[in-house]
Design an enzyme around this catalytic site. Structure first.
Site, mmCIF file in Angstrom:
data_model
loop_
_atom_site.group_PDB
_atom_site.id
_atom_site.type_symbol
_atom_site.label_atom_id
_atom_site.label_comp_id
_atom_site.label_asym_id
_atom_site.label_seq_id
_atom_site.Cartn_x
_atom_site.Cartn_y
_atom_site.Cartn_z
ATOM 1 N N LYS A 173 0.785 -1.153 -0.068
ATOM 2 C CA LYS A 173 -0.140 0.244 -0.076
ATOM 3 C C LYS A 173 0.645 1.255 -0.210
ATOM 4 C CE LYS A 173 -0.380 -0.262 5.151
ATOM 5 N NZ LYS A 173 -1.489 -0.329 6.174
ATOM 6 N N ARG A 195 -10.863 0.090 15.251
ATOM 7 C CA ARG A 195 -10.659 0.861 13.992
ATOM 8 C C ARG A 195 -11.512 0.684 12.894
ATOM 9 N NH1 ARG A 195 -4.714 1.193 11.209
ATOM 10 N NH2 ARG A 195 -5.268 -1.003 10.416
ATOM 11 N N TYR A 235 14.702 31.573 5.965
ATOM 12 C CA TYR A 235 13.441 32.180 6.086
ATOM 13 C C TYR A 235 13.404 32.570 7.924
ATOM 14 C CZ TYR A 235 11.597 31.225 1.781
ATOM 15 O OH TYR A 235 11.088 31.148 0.433
ATOM 16 N N MET A 264 10.787 25.029 1.124
ATOM 17 C CA MET A 264 9.832 24.176 0.641
ATOM 18 C C MET A 264 10.680 23.114 -0.693
ATOM 19 S SD MET A 264 6.478 24.787 -2.238
ATOM 20 C CE MET A 264 5.467 25.397 -0.721
HETATM 21 C C1 PLP Z 1 -0.515 -1.728 6.818
HETATM 22 C C2 PLP Z 1 -1.006 -2.667 7.490
HETATM 23 C C3 PLP Z 1 -0.107 -3.950 7.647
HETATM 24 C C4 PLP Z 1 1.412 -3.798 7.513
HETATM 25 O O1 PLP Z 1 2.053 -3.346 8.510
HETATM 26 P P1 PLP Z 1 3.434 -3.266 8.755
HETATM 27 O O2 PLP Z 1 3.764 -2.766 10.131
HETATM 28 O O3 PLP Z 1 4.099 -2.334 7.782
HETATM 29 O O4 PLP Z 1 4.163 -4.644 8.749
HETATM 30 C C5 PLP Z 1 -0.687 -5.056 8.009
HETATM 31 N N1 PLP Z 1 -2.054 -5.038 8.413
HETATM 32 C C6 PLP Z 1 -2.937 -4.178 8.051
HETATM 33 C C7 PLP Z 1 -4.291 -4.407 8.180
HETATM 34 C C8 PLP Z 1 -2.337 -2.798 7.579
HETATM 35 O O5 PLP Z 1 -3.079 -1.937 7.392
#
Ligand code: PLP
Length: 362
Positions: free
Chosen positions: A33, A131, A258, A307
């Site tokens: 992701k 969550r 700045y 920036m």
């Molecule tokens: C992002 C995520 C992971 C991976 O987590 P890491 O700490 O990077 O291994 C695993 N399970 C879910 C549901 C996640 O959202």
């Protein structure tokens, strides 16, 4: 030249280290992701599939679509699919997590509209993180309906709230116990044989008794276990470096940047580097909190990060225009820099801007 170098050999090393830790039957779900934590989802995903990773996972539908469009055929789990994207999930053969009754209803309608049955899905249960996920009652309702639903239940999972805690941890033990109960409940009620998974990267190291049938690993594949001792077994895959664009000699009392963020305490030399907060170099790293390594010597960031640029004090560093400045690499780990900004490696990596060129070492 600014470059984020990504060493795919290090990725392979981390993958093998995790494999060694896991029982043979335990599958690996490679979490790619957020553009594989900033390192390039397509390249990382291709490499993980080549290494033998059984599953890929993304957060949102569009991330899965990008992988499909790049020709990646492996099963892709979508952790946080939204109701407005159900059609696209089916179109691209993406496997959603069913996490709420509202989403289940929407997804069922879509799958039926496509005239499909046995669509692969994953059940996300809430065991204490609070969550996303079905509660205990909702799980039971779902199991009752399952024979009439156009789904194939491929896996069941939950997520720990505190996987970084070392054992013993009463809260995490209770969560593991709840997941085990859920497992036996589901096994007794459904005909399908879903696989069960609970752990992210930290969990793999801290809770080996809870590996179950699969683990969902992100950050560990990229070289971080969130624990010093385990970090030693992994290799950070990414290095961020740039080079000095300009050097100034500054008189004692003159200011730099700045809002006169830094006043030279003595006659000084400063270097300008072509990275800024637009690239994910947080302002929190300014005022000598963060810095870079030039010829292996520390040069602190002075004044405010701009920036597109920031300045470092090189009074004590023998260097010239064009010299490399390292923000993090295998010897200077990114989690240390992240801590200096009051954050974690995840946020540092995912914040690195698209302007930074990614280069892969194969
Ligand atoms: C992002 C995520 C992971 C991976 O987590 P890491 O700490 O990077 O291994 C695993 N399970 C879910 C549901 C996640 O959202």
């Amino acid at each position: 030249m600014t470059q984020l170098t990504i060493d795919l050999n290090a990725l392979a090393h981390n993958y093998q280290q995790l494999r060694k830790l896991l029982p043979q039957h335990t599958k690996m779900i490679g979490v790619v992701k957020a553009n594989a934590y900033g390192f390039g989802a397509i390249e990382i995903a291709k490499q993980l599939v080549a290494l033998g990773c059984e599953y890929l996972a993304v957060a949102y539908a569009q991330e899965g679509i990008a992988l499909r469009k790049a020709g990646i055929e492996a099963p892709i789990m979508v952790f946080y699919p939204l109701r407005e994207n159900t059609d696209r999930l089916v179109q691209y053969r993406l496997e959603p997590a069913l996490y709420s009754t509202a989403f289940i209803t929407a997804f069922k309608t879509t799958v039926e509209a496509h005239g499909l049955k046995d669509y692969p899905v994953h059940l996300k249960c809430n065991t204490g993180l609070n969550r996303i996920g079905l509660s205990g009652n909702e799980v039971n309702d779902f199991l009752d309906q399952l024979p009439q639903l156009p789904f194939q239940l491929c896996s069941v999972y939950s997520h720990l709230a505190a996987s970084e805690n070392e054992q013993p941890c009463a809260f995490t033990s209770a969560q593991i116990d709840r997941f085990k109960e859920l497992q036996s409940n589901i096994k007794s009620k459904v005909e399908a044989t879903p696989f069960f998974h609970l752990l992210n990267s930290s969990g793999c190291f801290n809770y080996p008794e809870a590996h179950f049938d699969a683990v969902r690993t992100g950050i560990a594949l990229y070289g971080f276990a969130n624990r010093n001792d385990w970090d030693q077994t992994l290799k950070p895959i990414a290095s961020l470096s740039t080079s000095i664009v300009q050097i100034h000699t500054i008189k004692k009392g003159e200011s730099v940047g700045y809002n006169q963020g830094w006043i030279a305490p003595k006659d000084s030399r400063i270097a300008v580097l072509p990275l800024g907060h637009a690239d994910g170099i947080q302002r929190a790293l300014g005022h000598e909190k963060g810095g870079v390594w030039i010829r292996n010597q520390w040069a602190p960031i002075i004044g405010n990060v701009c920036m597109d640029l920031f300045m470092v004090d090189i009074s004590e560093v023998n260097c010239s225009i064009g010299d490399r400045a390292v923000l993090f690499d295998q010897t200077h780990p990114a989690n240390v820099l992240a801590e200096k900004a009051g954050t974690i490696s995840y946020e540092l990596f995912t914040g690195l801007g698209q302007r930074i060129e990614r280069k892969y070492i194969y």
